[in-house]
Design a protein around this motif. Sequence first.
Motif, PDB file in Angstrom:
ATOM      1  N   ASN A 161       0.803  -1.225   0.000  1.00 13.19           N
ATOM      2  CA  ASN A 161       0.000   0.000   0.000  1.00 13.19           C
ATOM      3  C   ASN A 161       0.832   1.270   0.000  1.00 13.19           C
ATOM      4  O   ASN A 161       0.421   2.284  -0.560  1.00 13.19           O
ATOM      5  CB  ASN A 161      -0.925   0.012   1.219  1.00 13.19           C
ATOM      6  CG  ASN A 161      -1.617  -1.322   1.437  1.00 13.19           C
ATOM      7  OD1 ASN A 161      -1.359  -1.992   2.441  1.00 13.19           O
ATOM      8  ND2 ASN A 161      -2.448  -1.732   0.508  1.00 13.19           N
ATOM      9  N   LEU A 189       0.077   4.985  -1.875  1.00 16.55           N
ATOM     10  CA  LEU A 189      -0.417   6.045  -0.992  1.00 16.55           C
ATOM     11  C   LEU A 189       0.616   7.149  -0.812  1.00 16.55           C
ATOM     12  O   LEU A 189       0.260   8.327  -0.687  1.00 16.55           O
ATOM     13  CB  LEU A 189      -0.807   5.460   0.363  1.00 16.55           C
ATOM     14  CG  LEU A 189      -1.922   4.399   0.354  1.00 16.55           C
ATOM     15  CD1 LEU A 189      -2.237   3.955   1.770  1.00 16.55           C
ATOM     16  CD2 LEU A 189      -3.177   4.921  -0.334  1.00 16.55           C
ATOM     17  N   SER A 190       1.901   6.788  -0.817  1.00 20.86           N
ATOM     18  CA  SER A 190       2.937   7.789  -0.569  1.00 20.86           C
ATOM     19  C   SER A 190       3.144   8.728  -1.746  1.00 20.86           C
ATOM     20  O   SER A 190       3.844   9.740  -1.613  1.00 20.86           O
ATOM     21  CB  SER A 190       4.260   7.105  -0.220  1.00 20.86           C
ATOM     22  OG  SER A 190       4.762   6.362  -1.313  1.00 20.86           O
ATOM     23  N   TYR A 248       0.623  11.240  -0.121  1.00 15.58           N
ATOM     24  CA  TYR A 248       0.519  11.419   1.328  1.00 15.58           C
ATOM     25  C   TYR A 248       1.826  11.034   2.021  1.00 15.58           C
ATOM     26  O   TYR A 248       2.659  10.319   1.465  1.00 15.58           O
ATOM     27  CB  TYR A 248      -0.637  10.570   1.882  1.00 15.58           C
ATOM     28  CG  TYR A 248      -1.989  11.015   1.381  1.00 15.58           C
ATOM     29  CD1 TYR A 248      -2.706  11.998   2.046  1.00 15.58           C
ATOM     30  CD2 TYR A 248      -2.534  10.462   0.215  1.00 15.58           C
ATOM     31  CE1 TYR A 248      -3.949  12.420   1.579  1.00 15.58           C
ATOM     32  CE2 TYR A 248      -3.764  10.888  -0.257  1.00 15.58           C
ATOM     33  CZ  TYR A 248      -4.466  11.869   0.424  1.00 15.58           C
ATOM     34  OH  TYR A 248      -5.686  12.300  -0.046  1.00 15.58           O
ATOM     35  N   CYS A 283       3.251   8.811   4.482  1.00 15.83           N
ATOM     36  CA  CYS A 283       2.883   7.533   5.099  1.00 15.83           C
ATOM     37  C   CYS A 283       3.776   7.209   6.290  1.00 15.83           C
ATOM     38  O   CYS A 283       5.004   7.335   6.215  1.00 15.83           O
ATOM     39  CB  CYS A 283       2.984   6.403   4.085  1.00 15.83           C
ATOM     40  SG  CYS A 283       1.716   6.439   2.816  1.00 15.83           S
ATOM     41  N   GLN A 295      -6.141  -5.253   2.637  1.00 18.09           N
ATOM     42  CA  GLN A 295      -5.147  -4.309   2.111  1.00 18.09           C
ATOM     43  C   GLN A 295      -4.000  -5.011   1.404  1.00 18.09           C
ATOM     44  O   GLN A 295      -3.293  -4.407   0.590  1.00 18.09           O
ATOM     45  CB  GLN A 295      -4.622  -3.413   3.244  1.00 18.09           C
ATOM     46  CG  GLN A 295      -3.470  -3.974   4.065  1.00 18.09           C
ATOM     47  CD  GLN A 295      -3.851  -5.103   5.004  1.00 18.09           C
ATOM     48  OE1 GLN A 295      -5.007  -5.433   5.184  1.00 18.09           O
ATOM     49  NE2 GLN A 295      -2.858  -5.706   5.636  1.00 18.09           N
ATOM     50  N   ASN A 321      -6.054   0.208  -2.586  1.00 17.90           N
ATOM     51  CA  ASN A 321      -5.318   1.463  -2.751  1.00 17.90           C
ATOM     52  C   ASN A 321      -6.134   2.498  -3.506  1.00 17.90           C
ATOM     53  O   ASN A 321      -6.197   3.671  -3.104  1.00 17.90           O
ATOM     54  CB  ASN A 321      -3.999   1.197  -3.481  1.00 17.90           C
ATOM     55  CG  ASN A 321      -3.026   0.402  -2.638  1.00 17.90           C
ATOM     56  OD1 ASN A 321      -3.088   0.401  -1.416  1.00 17.90           O
ATOM     57  ND2 ASN A 321      -2.110  -0.296  -3.302  1.00 17.90           N
ATOM     58  N   THR A 349      -9.019   3.693  -1.383  1.00 16.57           N
ATOM     59  CA  THR A 349      -8.527   4.538  -0.298  1.00 16.57           C
ATOM     60  C   THR A 349      -8.225   5.939  -0.801  1.00 16.57           C
ATOM     61  O   THR A 349      -8.607   6.944  -0.169  1.00 16.57           O
ATOM     62  CB  THR A 349      -7.262   3.919   0.333  1.00 16.57           C
ATOM     63  OG1 THR A 349      -7.601   2.654   0.917  1.00 16.57           O
ATOM     64  CG2 THR A 349      -6.688   4.832   1.402  1.00 16.57           C
ATOM     65  N   LEU A 350      -7.562   6.035  -1.939  1.00 20.24           N
ATOM     66  CA  LEU A 350      -7.264   7.362  -2.503  1.00 20.24           C
ATOM     67  C   LEU A 350      -8.544   8.116  -2.835  1.00 20.24           C
ATOM     68  O   LEU A 350      -8.639   9.329  -2.599  1.00 20.24           O
ATOM     69  CB  LEU A 350      -6.388   7.210  -3.751  1.00 20.24           C
ATOM     70  CG  LEU A 350      -4.944   6.781  -3.505  1.00 20.24           C
ATOM     71  CD1 LEU A 350      -4.242   6.536  -4.837  1.00 20.24           C
ATOM     72  CD2 LEU A 350      -4.187   7.825  -2.682  1.00 20.24           C
TER      73      LEU A 350
END
Length: 282
Positions: free
Chosen positions: A51, A55-56, A59, A61, A263, A271, A274-275
């Motif tokens: 993930n 995500l990074s 964001y 993380c 996840q 992913n 979530t975004l």
Amino acid sequence: MTLWTDLADVPYAVEYVDAGGLRTRSLRAGSGEPIVLLHGTSGHLEAFVRNVAVLSADYDCHAIDMMGHGYTDSPGVPYRIPGYVQHVLDYLDAQGIESAHFIGESLGGWVAGRLAADHPERVRTLALVAAGGTVAKPEVMERIKSSTRRAVTTDDRDLTRRRLELLMHDPANVTDELVDVRHEIYHRPGFVANIDHLLCLQEMENRTQDLLTPEQMARISAPTRVVWGAENPFGDVPEARAMSEAIPGSELTIYPECGHWPQHEHADRFNQETLAFLAAHP
């Protein structure tokens, strides 16, 4: 693809942070608003390696080993929910984070849910992924306790593999490298010495005192998403529905052909959803 190669193209750092006196292992990647990723019972930050890369990109993380887990110090006393919450708060303070998005899997969801109920100013959004802590089922507690204890107290790599396979609908998601990482953690002397402290929430007296209650969940004001596997071996779908119904305005998503690690088993879907969830709640 093996475990850490998921992060091969991602700038990241594994660091140790003093969080309330506990040397705490953290995987950091990305920049922007912070997301804190919390693993499950006897787990570690590697639960989120599928993930972090995605995500990074948008964001900051922070995947951490919770107290007494992974390579984070043990407090030397039973690991109860108020202690887990305080450790996470201490980590936020140590990193200068006023508030963060939280993704909590299993025990991590229990901790994040309690944190959101009691410290709403610290939680921007909340994702409860196969979250524990709303019920106390003796047969599930015994399965967690016995499988973990056997894997920790016996130097048999197959027992570690079987403990990880309990989490998955498809055991192919348990790679050799994931087994190696967990087996090494399970057999660290400090981890073995504190296994009773780690498993204390699988004892009925402790668990019932620390349960995430409907009243607590009703206090959660952060935008919340509940994610569940249809074949979750540690919690049936009605458990997820009750959790979602108790949290005002929360969303519920059930993943088919999925166990206790949505996840990880369905990382691409998780992913992207979530975004989208984060973008909808800036």
